[in-house]
Write a protein that holds these residues in place. Structure first.
Motif, mmCIF file in Angstrom:
data_model
loop_
_atom_site.group_PDB
_atom_site.id
_atom_site.type_symbol
_atom_site.label_atom_id
_atom_site.label_comp_id
_atom_site.label_asym_id
_atom_site.label_seq_id
_atom_site.Cartn_x
_atom_site.Cartn_y
_atom_site.Cartn_z
ATOM 1 N N UNK B 68 2.787 26.953 16.057
ATOM 2 C CA UNK B 68 3.887 26.631 15.164
ATOM 3 C C UNK B 68 3.957 25.157 14.799
ATOM 4 N N UNK B 69 3.708 24.311 15.759
ATOM 5 C CA UNK B 69 3.850 22.883 15.477
ATOM 6 C C UNK B 69 2.843 22.435 14.427
ATOM 7 N N UNK B 71 1.658 24.393 12.105
ATOM 8 C CA UNK B 71 2.020 25.028 10.847
ATOM 9 C C UNK B 71 3.125 24.281 10.129
ATOM 10 N N UNK B 72 3.843 23.438 10.844
ATOM 11 C CA UNK B 72 4.875 22.625 10.186
ATOM 12 C C UNK B 72 4.249 21.772 9.098
ATOM 13 N N UNK B 74 2.316 22.657 6.915
ATOM 14 C CA UNK B 74 2.115 23.359 5.661
ATOM 15 C C UNK B 74 3.263 23.083 4.707
ATOM 16 N N UNK B 75 3.095 23.569 3.452
ATOM 17 C CA UNK B 75 4.212 23.554 2.525
ATOM 18 C C UNK B 75 4.294 22.289 1.718
ATOM 19 N N UNK B 76 5.490 22.018 1.228
ATOM 20 C CA UNK B 76 5.657 20.959 0.235
ATOM 21 C C UNK B 76 5.821 19.579 0.848
ATOM 22 N N UNK B 77 5.995 19.520 2.141
ATOM 23 C CA UNK B 77 6.188 18.209 2.744
ATOM 24 C C UNK B 77 4.897 17.415 2.705
ATOM 25 N N UNK B 78 4.984 16.074 2.763
ATOM 26 C CA UNK B 78 3.773 15.281 2.914
ATOM 27 C C UNK B 78 3.018 15.772 4.144
ATOM 28 N N UNK B 80 1.393 15.849 7.366
ATOM 29 C CA UNK B 80 1.314 14.909 8.488
ATOM 30 C C UNK B 80 0.089 15.157 9.345
ATOM 31 N N UNK B 82 -1.710 16.309 12.729
ATOM 32 C CA UNK B 82 -1.329 17.385 13.658
ATOM 33 C C UNK B 82 -0.448 16.847 14.777
ATOM 34 N N UNK B 83 0.503 17.673 15.150
ATOM 35 C CA UNK B 83 1.473 17.264 16.160
ATOM 36 C C UNK B 83 1.086 17.860 17.492
ATOM 37 N N UNK B 84 1.059 17.043 18.501
ATOM 38 C CA UNK B 84 0.750 17.555 19.830
ATOM 39 C C UNK B 84 2.046 17.907 20.527
#
Lengths: 203, 217
Positions: B68-69, B71-72, B74-78, B80, B82-84
């Motif tokens: 899930x982290x 997959x954040x 994805x979408x219209x946001x800039x 980022x 990958x989040x650990x």
């Protein structure tokens, strides 16, 4: 100290006597506090079944106190319920309830433990989980993933906001709206009113 | 955090609901937050939603290939980096298992998705289990494992959705058809049983045993 199965509350059984005008009924108290007490207790005793016993005993004591007039200020009921639950929890550790439960399980293996390390999430029934998964599928991927990141992957908003290039405040708004949309998709339990930012904050 | 006074604003600003559910608050903080949500419908609603999401994700994570982290992103946001996540290893295990599961499903056509987590730790197919019926009651019986303390029984759908999950002390488990919700008549389900030691670790497990749901009355 805990009620037996025969003493448990039901719609047509009231062990504490008739309702008193001006005092919340048993069903009103249960609707408002049952799940809160179960969560509160489960975190302490790590046992969903014992937490149910604690919730029942807590409500029984609260109703008795209300009907006996020992709680004068009905605005303070929430605090009284909390303190009662805390007291019952402390005694539950020392009571024979756990031992009795172990004996019941010995005789009835289907009276089972929950599986897995996170006892809190086992407060959510499988049917409810299915509904939640269905509701999550109706959300946008952004909302869905944000809720996962906050509540499941345990990323705090400051960390997440930095990664997404948002201010913490903007991320909080997004989270709040995602929560609202999920609550709306789930329908019954939460309403837009209870989750609305327009509602007066409990300061 | 000052533990003595909790307000809704503090709950929002300090993520108290999510941190509470994650067990990341001190005992003093957690208790102060509990006292607050006993009297606050708004914060209690947020706790309930968080609990729902965590519970749904725990049983659904085996079907989710991307953590899930990640997959954040994805979408219209800039987009980022990958989040650990703080607890990366459960997600890493889940992602690995999910990839294996999807691979098996794709490769095997009609084969059900294999379970995740504990189910992979015990020797596969080391418990012989038999599914049967007693009237309209589904029954699973299995051979005992000498060192087992309890047995974990799971009834799941083809897509690994858990229908029933219990820990029992006996070597059989029965469940009436009428208590199964969300399953169709004649639907094909799969049993699995795991032998658990005293610390609830899997020491042996069965293969997936197919069974067919009897028709409702």
């Amino acid at each position: 100290m805990f009620p037996t199965d025969h003493e448990r509350y039901s719609a047509d059984q009231d062990p504490t006597g008739p309702p008193v005008p001006g005092v919340p009924t048993e069903s009103e108290l249960a609707a408002r506090y049952w799940d809160r007490i179960r969560l509160f207790a489960t975190r302490r005793v790590n046992d969903a079944s014992l937490a149910e016993d604690i919730a029942q005993e807590t409500l029984r004591r609260v109703i008795e106190a209300l009907r006996a007039g020992r709680v004068q200020n009905t605005d303070a009921i929430a605090g009284f319920v909390f303190q009662t639950a805390k007291h019952v929890c402390m005694h539950a550790h020392r009571s024979a309830g756990r031992e009795a439960r172990a004996m019941r399980r010995l005789h009835d293996p289907s009276d089972a433990d929950v599986v897995g390390p996170d006892a809190l999430t086992h407060l959510v029934s499988e049917e409810r989980r299915r509904r939640v998964r269905t509701a999550l599928e109706t959300l946008s991927p952004e909302d869905r993933d944000l809720l996962h990141a906050v509540y499941f992957a345990q990323l705090d908003t400051a960390e997440l906001a930095a990664k997404l290039g948002l201010s913490p405040g903007a991320l909080r708004v997004r989270k709040h709206r995602a929560v609202q949309r999920l609550a709306a998709a789930l329908g019954a339990r939460q309403t837009d009113e209870t989750l609305s930012g327009d509602r007066e904050l409990n300061e | 955090m000052e533990p003595t006074r909790i307000t809704c604003t503090r709950v929002e600003e300090e993520d108290l609901d999510a941190r509470y559910l994650a067990g990341a608050l001190s005992e003093e903080e957690a208790e102060a937050f509990e006292e607050h949500y006993f009297g606050c419908d708004r914060c209690w609603a947020a706790v309930q939603i968080g609990l729902d999401v965590r519970a749904a994700a725990q049983t659904g994570m085996e079907r989710r290939v991307d953590p899930p982290a990640l997959a954040v992103a994805r979408g219209s946001e800039p987009r980022p980096a990958p989040i650990a996540p703080r607890r990366w290893w459960p997600l890493a295990i889940a992602a690995t298992v999910a990839v294996l599961a999807v691979g098996l499903w794709q490769w095997g056509g009609r084969s059900p998705v294999m379970p995740t987590g504990d189910g992979l730790r015990g020797p596969a197919d080391s418990i012989h289990a038999v599914a049967s019926f007693r009237g309209r009651t589904l029954v699973l019986s299995w051979q005992g494992t000498p060192s087992a303390d309890r047995y974990g029984v799971r009834l799941q759908k083809r897509d690994a959705t858990v229908v029933v999950e219990r820990i029992v002390g006996d070597t059989s488990f029965a469940i009436p058809r009428d208590s199964l919700s969300g399953v169709a008549d004649r639907e094909r389900l799969f049993w699995e049983v795991r032998a658990l030691d005293a610390l609830r670790r899997t020491i042996a497990r069965s293969r997936l045993v197919p069974t067919e749901v009897p028709a409702s009355r």
